[in-house]
Design a protein around this motif. Structure first.
Motif, PDB file in Angstrom:
ATOM      1  N   PRO A 103     -21.076 -18.619 -45.034  1.00  0.00           N
ATOM      2  CA  PRO A 103     -20.888 -18.741 -43.589  1.00  0.00           C
ATOM      3  C   PRO A 103     -21.966 -19.565 -42.889  1.00  0.00           C
ATOM      4  O   PRO A 103     -21.822 -19.892 -41.721  1.00  0.00           O
ATOM      5  CB  PRO A 103     -20.919 -17.290 -43.103  1.00  0.00           C
ATOM      6  CG  PRO A 103     -21.635 -16.543 -44.167  1.00  0.00           C
ATOM      7  CD  PRO A 103     -21.395 -17.254 -45.445  1.00  0.00           C
ATOM      8  N   ILE A 163     -29.210 -16.520 -37.553  1.00  0.00           N
ATOM      9  CA  ILE A 163     -27.990 -17.339 -37.646  1.00  0.00           C
ATOM     10  C   ILE A 163     -27.780 -18.109 -36.350  1.00  0.00           C
ATOM     11  O   ILE A 163     -27.467 -19.300 -36.359  1.00  0.00           O
ATOM     12  CB  ILE A 163     -26.770 -16.449 -37.961  1.00  0.00           C
ATOM     13  CG1 ILE A 163     -26.910 -15.879 -39.364  1.00  0.00           C
ATOM     14  CG2 ILE A 163     -25.470 -17.241 -37.850  1.00  0.00           C
ATOM     15  CD1 ILE A 163     -25.861 -14.844 -39.716  1.00  0.00           C
TER      16      ILE A 163
ATOM     17  N   LYS B  46     -20.588 -13.373 -38.272  1.00  0.00           N
ATOM     18  CA  LYS B  46     -21.164 -14.281 -39.276  1.00  0.00           C
ATOM     19  C   LYS B  46     -22.241 -13.585 -40.095  1.00  0.00           C
ATOM     20  O   LYS B  46     -22.363 -13.799 -41.296  1.00  0.00           O
ATOM     21  CB  LYS B  46     -21.791 -15.504 -38.574  1.00  0.00           C
ATOM     22  CG  LYS B  46     -20.934 -16.747 -38.607  1.00  0.00           C
ATOM     23  CD  LYS B  46     -21.738 -17.956 -38.166  1.00  0.00           C
ATOM     24  CE  LYS B  46     -20.993 -19.228 -38.457  1.00  0.00           C
ATOM     25  NZ  LYS B  46     -21.769 -20.427 -38.204  1.00  0.00           N
ATOM     26  N   ALA B  47     -23.019 -12.735 -39.423  1.00  0.00           N
ATOM     27  CA  ALA B  47     -24.085 -12.001 -40.129  1.00  0.00           C
ATOM     28  C   ALA B  47     -23.477 -11.102 -41.203  1.00  0.00           C
ATOM     29  O   ALA B  47     -23.985 -11.047 -42.339  1.00  0.00           O
ATOM     30  CB  ALA B  47     -24.908 -11.179 -39.136  1.00  0.00           C
ATOM     31  N   LEU B  48     -22.382 -10.426 -40.868  1.00  0.00           N
ATOM     32  CA  LEU B  48     -21.731  -9.549 -41.855  1.00  0.00           C
ATOM     33  C   LEU B  48     -21.135 -10.367 -43.002  1.00  0.00           C
ATOM     34  O   LEU B  48     -21.218  -9.985 -44.164  1.00  0.00           O
ATOM     35  CB  LEU B  48     -20.654  -8.687 -41.188  1.00  0.00           C
ATOM     36  CG  LEU B  48     -21.138  -7.664 -40.152  1.00  0.00           C
ATOM     37  CD1 LEU B  48     -19.980  -6.796 -39.672  1.00  0.00           C
ATOM     38  CD2 LEU B  48     -22.230  -6.769 -40.710  1.00  0.00           C
ATOM     39  N   GLN B  49     -20.542 -11.524 -42.654  1.00  0.00           N
ATOM     40  CA  GLN B  49     -19.997 -12.399 -43.713  1.00  0.00           C
ATOM     41  C   GLN B  49     -21.117 -12.863 -44.637  1.00  0.00           C
ATOM     42  O   GLN B  49     -20.957 -12.926 -45.859  1.00  0.00           O
ATOM     43  CB  GLN B  49     -19.306 -13.616 -43.091  1.00  0.00           C
ATOM     44  CG  GLN B  49     -17.995 -13.284 -42.397  1.00  0.00           C
ATOM     45  CD  GLN B  49     -17.481 -14.420 -41.524  1.00  0.00           C
ATOM     46  OE1 GLN B  49     -18.213 -15.352 -41.191  1.00  0.00           O
ATOM     47  NE2 GLN B  49     -16.218 -14.346 -41.134  1.00  0.00           N
ATOM     48  N   LEU B  50     -22.252 -13.172 -44.016  1.00  0.00           N
ATOM     49  CA  LEU B  50     -23.402 -13.621 -44.811  1.00  0.00           C
ATOM     50  C   LEU B  50     -23.881 -12.517 -45.763  1.00  0.00           C
ATOM     51  O   LEU B  50     -24.180 -12.783 -46.929  1.00  0.00           O
ATOM     52  CB  LEU B  50     -24.537 -14.035 -43.861  1.00  0.00           C
ATOM     53  CG  LEU B  50     -25.862 -14.430 -44.520  1.00  0.00           C
ATOM     54  CD1 LEU B  50     -25.690 -15.674 -45.370  1.00  0.00           C
ATOM     55  CD2 LEU B  50     -26.938 -14.680 -43.466  1.00  0.00           C
ATOM     56  N   LEU B  51     -23.923 -11.284 -45.258  1.00  0.00           N
ATOM     57  CA  LEU B  51     -24.353 -10.161 -46.105  1.00  0.00           C
ATOM     58  C   LEU B  51     -23.443 -10.017 -47.318  1.00  0.00           C
ATOM     59  O   LEU B  51     -23.910  -9.823 -48.444  1.00  0.00           O
ATOM     60  CB  LEU B  51     -24.314  -8.857 -45.311  1.00  0.00           C
ATOM     61  CG  LEU B  51     -25.392  -8.672 -44.255  1.00  0.00           C
ATOM     62  CD1 LEU B  51     -25.115  -7.432 -43.440  1.00  0.00           C
ATOM     63  CD2 LEU B  51     -26.756  -8.569 -44.919  1.00  0.00           C
ATOM     64  N   PHE B  52     -22.147 -10.121 -47.082  1.00  0.00           N
ATOM     65  CA  PHE B  52     -21.203 -10.020 -48.193  1.00  0.00           C
ATOM     66  C   PHE B  52     -21.396 -11.163 -49.171  1.00  0.00           C
ATOM     67  O   PHE B  52     -21.376 -10.982 -50.387  1.00  0.00           O
ATOM     68  CB  PHE B  52     -19.758  -9.999 -47.662  1.00  0.00           C
ATOM     69  CG  PHE B  52     -19.226  -8.606 -47.522  1.00  0.00           C
ATOM     70  CD1 PHE B  52     -19.705  -7.779 -46.525  1.00  0.00           C
ATOM     71  CD2 PHE B  52     -18.278  -8.116 -48.397  1.00  0.00           C
ATOM     72  CE1 PHE B  52     -19.239  -6.482 -46.404  1.00  0.00           C
ATOM     73  CE2 PHE B  52     -17.807  -6.816 -48.287  1.00  0.00           C
ATOM     74  CZ  PHE B  52     -18.279  -5.997 -47.290  1.00  0.00           C
ATOM     75  N   TRP B  53     -21.560 -12.345 -48.628  1.00  0.00           N
ATOM     76  CA  TRP B  53     -21.701 -13.528 -49.489  1.00  0.00           C
ATOM     77  C   TRP B  53     -22.943 -13.388 -50.381  1.00  0.00           C
ATOM     78  O   TRP B  53     -22.889 -13.646 -51.592  1.00  0.00           O
ATOM     79  CB  TRP B  53     -21.780 -14.780 -48.617  1.00  0.00           C
ATOM     80  CG  TRP B  53     -21.470 -16.025 -49.364  1.00  0.00           C
ATOM     81  CD1 TRP B  53     -20.250 -16.603 -49.530  1.00  0.00           C
ATOM     82  CD2 TRP B  53     -22.402 -16.847 -50.085  1.00  0.00           C
ATOM     83  NE1 TRP B  53     -20.366 -17.727 -50.306  1.00  0.00           N
ATOM     84  CE2 TRP B  53     -21.670 -17.892 -50.660  1.00  0.00           C
ATOM     85  CE3 TRP B  53     -23.778 -16.775 -50.294  1.00  0.00           C
ATOM     86  CZ2 TRP B  53     -22.270 -18.883 -51.434  1.00  0.00           C
ATOM     87  CZ3 TRP B  53     -24.375 -17.754 -51.069  1.00  0.00           C
ATOM     88  CH2 TRP B  53     -23.615 -18.799 -51.626  1.00  0.00           C
TER      89      TRP B  53
END
Lengths: 173, 85
Positions: A103, A163, B46-53
């Motif tokens: 992301p 971010i 986006k922060a949550l998506q980043l954590l998953f990634w």
């Protein structure tokens, strides 16, 4: 010393990688692809197990093989080598975001990783591993679940801010 | 909990779909009229998506270590590589 999950992973590798490799080979894939497909399938299985969204009547190994098949077909489609999507069990699916691109830019990923390892671990424990706030409080040595919860939101705020800053930096550059 | 953290918690509940339907509707209405809130929701998503990634990347690295260890065993190595010969 190997932990319990490592032992489970080793067992799964021994039992299932040969089967996945044969399937990938039948679809004209190579060893590298077999390894990737197997790893994706195991990761997805573990995620669904933690989210408690696995179908009740499908054994772990059958589920992982089903996911591996979907992942393999997807990879083959990307390379234009295979197109059949028939006979896919609807109980078995890949998360919609699984193949999403990161992301944020790679540089931001590295920055976030380096800037707050403990924060990331805490957030991942909650959001990815689905541990309860009580388990997190105990595992991360917080005095109370409330202080763990407050710290979780502070960490989320920190990552969100990083971010946002990187997004602004990209916009003005 | 300070106001900013309370808002993060509220956005968290929205993103994790933990709000009741009426509360969710009110929150969505607030987003419509408040660009700042909308922006916070976007970055928090986006922060949550980043954590998953990142978590998946770590898991892949863990799996790779196990794979490399097993591939050092002759029998395992042979059982896998022979399939592709």
């Amino acid at each position: 010393m190997r932990n319990h999950e490592d032992q489970w992973l080793e067992e799964i590798y021994r039992n299932l990688l040969p089967q996945v490799a044969r399937m990938v080979h039948r679809m004209n894939g190579n060893l590298e692809m077999a390894k990737d497909v197997f790893q994706d399938a195991v990761i997805i299985y573990l995620e669904k197990q933690r989210q408690q969204t696995l179908p009740a009547n499908v054994p772990a190994q059958a589920y992982i093989m089903g996911i591996a098949r979907i992942c393999c077909i997807r990879k083959m489609k990307q390379t234009g080598r295979y197109t059949s999507l028939e006979n896919i069990n609807s109980d078995i699916s890949v998360p919609a975001d699984y193949y999403a691109l990161p992301p944020v830019e790679r540089s931001v990923l590295n920055y976030v990783k380096a800037a707050g390892k403990r924060c990331l671990q805490l957030l991942q424990a909650f959001y990815y591993d689905h541990l309860s706030i009580q388990e997190i409080a105990a595992g991360f040595d917080f005095k109370t679940p409330h202080s763990a919860s407050v710290q979780k939101y502070k960490c989320l705020e920190k990552v969100r801010e990083q971010i946002k800053q990187s997004d602004y930096a990209e916009t003005v550059s | 909990m300070r106001k900013q953290l309370a808002e993060i918690r509220e956005i968290d509940r929205y993103l994790l779909q933990e709000m009741t339907a009426p509360v969710r509707l009110v929150f969505q209405a607030r987003m419509l009229v408040a660009p700042a809130l909308r922006e916070k929701v976007r970055y928090q998503r986006k922060a949550l998506q980043l954590l998953f990634w990142l978590a998946r990347e770590e898991k892949r690295a863990q799996l790779d270590i196990v794979f490399q260890r097993l591939m050092k065993e002759d029998h395992f190595h042979q059982s896998i590589t022979s399939i592709f010969k």
